[in-house]
Design an enzyme around this catalytic site. Structure first.
Site, PDB file in Angstrom:
ATOM      1  N   CYS A  11     -60.993   0.924 -32.662  1.00 38.78           N
ATOM      2  CA  CYS A  11     -61.406   1.108 -31.296  1.00 38.78           C
ATOM      3  C   CYS A  11     -62.997   1.865 -31.538  1.00 38.78           C
ATOM      4  O   CYS A  11     -62.687   2.888 -32.024  1.00 38.78           O
ATOM      5  CB  CYS A  11     -60.380   1.826 -30.312  1.00 38.78           C
ATOM      6  SG  CYS A  11     -61.151   2.281 -28.519  1.00 38.78           S
ATOM      7  N   CYS A  14     -65.070   4.864 -27.418  1.00 40.93           N
ATOM      8  CA  CYS A  14     -65.692   6.230 -27.288  1.00 40.93           C
ATOM      9  C   CYS A  14     -67.054   6.421 -28.351  1.00 40.93           C
ATOM     10  O   CYS A  14     -66.982   6.753 -29.396  1.00 40.93           O
ATOM     11  CB  CYS A  14     -64.743   7.379 -27.969  1.00 40.93           C
ATOM     12  SG  CYS A  14     -63.478   7.487 -26.719  1.00 40.93           S
ATOM     13  N   GLN A 211     -61.329   9.018  -9.004  1.00 42.35           N
ATOM     14  CA  GLN A 211     -61.874   9.177 -10.140  1.00 42.35           C
ATOM     15  C   GLN A 211     -60.954   9.422 -11.573  1.00 42.35           C
ATOM     16  O   GLN A 211     -59.923   9.871 -11.234  1.00 42.35           O
ATOM     17  CB  GLN A 211     -62.814  10.579  -9.996  1.00 42.35           C
ATOM     18  CG  GLN A 211     -63.785  10.605  -8.897  1.00 42.35           C
ATOM     19  CD  GLN A 211     -65.019   9.856  -9.215  1.00 42.35           C
ATOM     20  OE1 GLN A 211     -65.154   9.396 -10.424  1.00 42.35           O
ATOM     21  NE2 GLN A 211     -66.071   9.829  -8.509  1.00 42.35           N
ATOM     22  N   ASN A 306     -71.212   7.793  -2.072  1.00 44.77           N
ATOM     23  CA  ASN A 306     -70.585   7.833  -3.534  1.00 44.77           C
ATOM     24  C   ASN A 306     -70.497   6.477  -3.791  1.00 44.77           C
ATOM     25  O   ASN A 306     -69.270   5.965  -3.435  1.00 44.77           O
ATOM     26  CB  ASN A 306     -69.053   8.413  -3.236  1.00 44.77           C
ATOM     27  CG  ASN A 306     -68.596   8.748  -4.618  1.00 44.77           C
ATOM     28  OD1 ASN A 306     -69.283   8.702  -5.824  1.00 44.77           O
ATOM     29  ND2 ASN A 306     -67.299   8.495  -4.640  1.00 44.77           N
ATOM     30  N   CYS A 333     -72.506   7.485 -10.199  1.00 43.57           N
ATOM     31  CA  CYS A 333     -71.915   7.055 -11.430  1.00 43.57           C
ATOM     32  C   CYS A 333     -73.217   6.445 -12.393  1.00 43.57           C
ATOM     33  O   CYS A 333     -72.712   5.999 -13.463  1.00 43.57           O
ATOM     34  CB  CYS A 333     -70.743   6.552 -11.643  1.00 43.57           C
ATOM     35  SG  CYS A 333     -70.769   4.914 -10.707  1.00 43.57           S
TER      36      CYS A 333
END
Length: 374
Positions: A11, A14, A211, A306, A333
């Site tokens: 994976c 990240c 969130q 937002n 975001c």
């Protein structure tokens, strides 16, 4: 954070994991400052750091493998399941529920969906954890066919995971890269998960957005509340309000607050919190944010937006630019769409900004900006 999945190449979600966390955070702020460089004079508050591990409150687990040996995690390039049940982004409590869920898949005979062959039933398990450690579980299925078996074996699952409060089935019959479908079947008496933030009990329904990082979300709401209290507006709109996080945090006996969200599920959640708290000057309405603003007779003193990653868009930006609103708090975001929207509102000047690291080890982050009428 050390990750065996990353080290083994199983994976790579990240992508920034090999960078020291301080370098990640600094890079995100530099990126945001660069995108907003056309707006001089912004006061940049110190960025809000996150925990480096166990920060996610939601596990979006693709189900692969077989009924007897299911995998919970992601799919590889060939569409085979890669088990990530010990991913360090999840708390020990979330990790601890995955073996019971894998066992339930086997017990209830839920065939994992085979993406290349377009066969099977169970696509995802979506598990959300509240700050108190309570859980909401959603089965994303192709059809209603397995629902009877899920109901039959659900008591055993609730006994194995007593922290489960809400269990539902989401029906997603189409073969496309969308996480969930429109129809939800709630299987438990309790329909909402209580998410306590900053002394406010928000209620999360299965299809409501919340969130991903609870601690950083709490910091985001506190920042907006501080700016609103300082401005002391008589009226506030919270556009794209979700379950009402911003609106409920800025509620005050001296101001009228209106929350607008297109999702009826989210509005029902926000209304539940409003009623519980006895907030008479707060109201929520299910509507499109842009359509609501364009149809309004008057503008409030302050608007909170937002939006999703695409930003507020030209129509709403144009309305804000020409409106009588004195201040705007923009929570984003995606700083790229934020910068584009700011260019469309030249009379609303960015005065303060703060980066909040909602997603450590990735390039994504949240930024909140206070705009004031020039």
């Amino acid at each position: 954070m050390q990750c065996s999945y990353f080290d083994a190449g199983r994976c790579r979600s990240c992508a920034l994991l090999e960078q020291p966390y301080a370098a990640q955070l600094g890079g995100k702020e530099r990126h945001c400052r660069h995108l907003l460089a056309a707006h001089p004079g912004v006061q940049w508050l110190p960025p809000v750091a996150s925990r480096e591990s166990a920060y996610r409150n939601k596990a979006k687990m693709v189900v692969g493998g077989t009924v007897q040996r299911p995998t919970l995690g992601i799919l590889d390039a060939e569409g085979r399941g890669v088990d990530l049940s010990e991913c360090g982004l999840y708390s020990a409590r979330l990790q601890g529920c995955f073996p019971a869920l894998a066992d339930f898949i086997t017990r209830a005979g839920l065939t994992p969906y085979d993406v290349p062959r377009r066969r099977g039933e169970l696509k995802y398990l979506l598990v959300t954890e509240s700050p108190d450690g309570e859980l909401m579980l959603r089965f994303v299925l192709r059809s209603e066919e397995p629902v009877g078996r899920i109901r039959k074996h659900l008591p055993a699952l609730l006994a194995a995971l007593p922290q489960l409060r809400v269990v539902s089935v989401n029906l997603h019959p189409e073969h496309k890269a969308v996480l969930e479908g429109e129809r939800e079947i709630v299987l438990t008496e309790q329909e909402t998960l209580r998410m306590g933030l900053n002394g406010i009990d928000l209620h999360l329904r299965p299809q409501s957005f919340f969130q991903t990082n609870t601690d950083v979300a709490a910091a985001l709401y506190r920042q907006a509340r501080d700016w609103v209290d300082e401005a002391a507006p008589a009226s506030v709109w919270d556009l794209y309000c979700g379950v009402g996080g911003f609106a409920l945090h800025v509620a005050d006996p001296a101001r009228d607050v209106t929350g607008i969200e297109v999702s009826p599920e989210a509005i029902a959640s926000a209304e539940l919190t409003r009623r519980d708290a006895g907030l008479r000057r707060v109201r929520f309405e299910a509507d499109d944010a842009t359509a609501f603003a364009l149809a309004a007779d008057d503008a409030p003193d302050l608007v909170i937006v937002n939006p999703p990653r695409r930003g507020i868009g030209a129509e709403l930006a144009g309305w804000l630019e020409s409106s009588a609103a004195r201040q705007v708090i923009y929570s984003s975001c995606n700083a790229v769409s934020l910068a584009r929207d700011l260019d469309a509102m030249p009379s609303l000047r960015p005065r303060r900004a703060r980066v909040l690291d909602m997603f450590p080890h990735t390039a994504h982050y949240e930024v909140v900006v206070l705009l004031e009428r020039a």
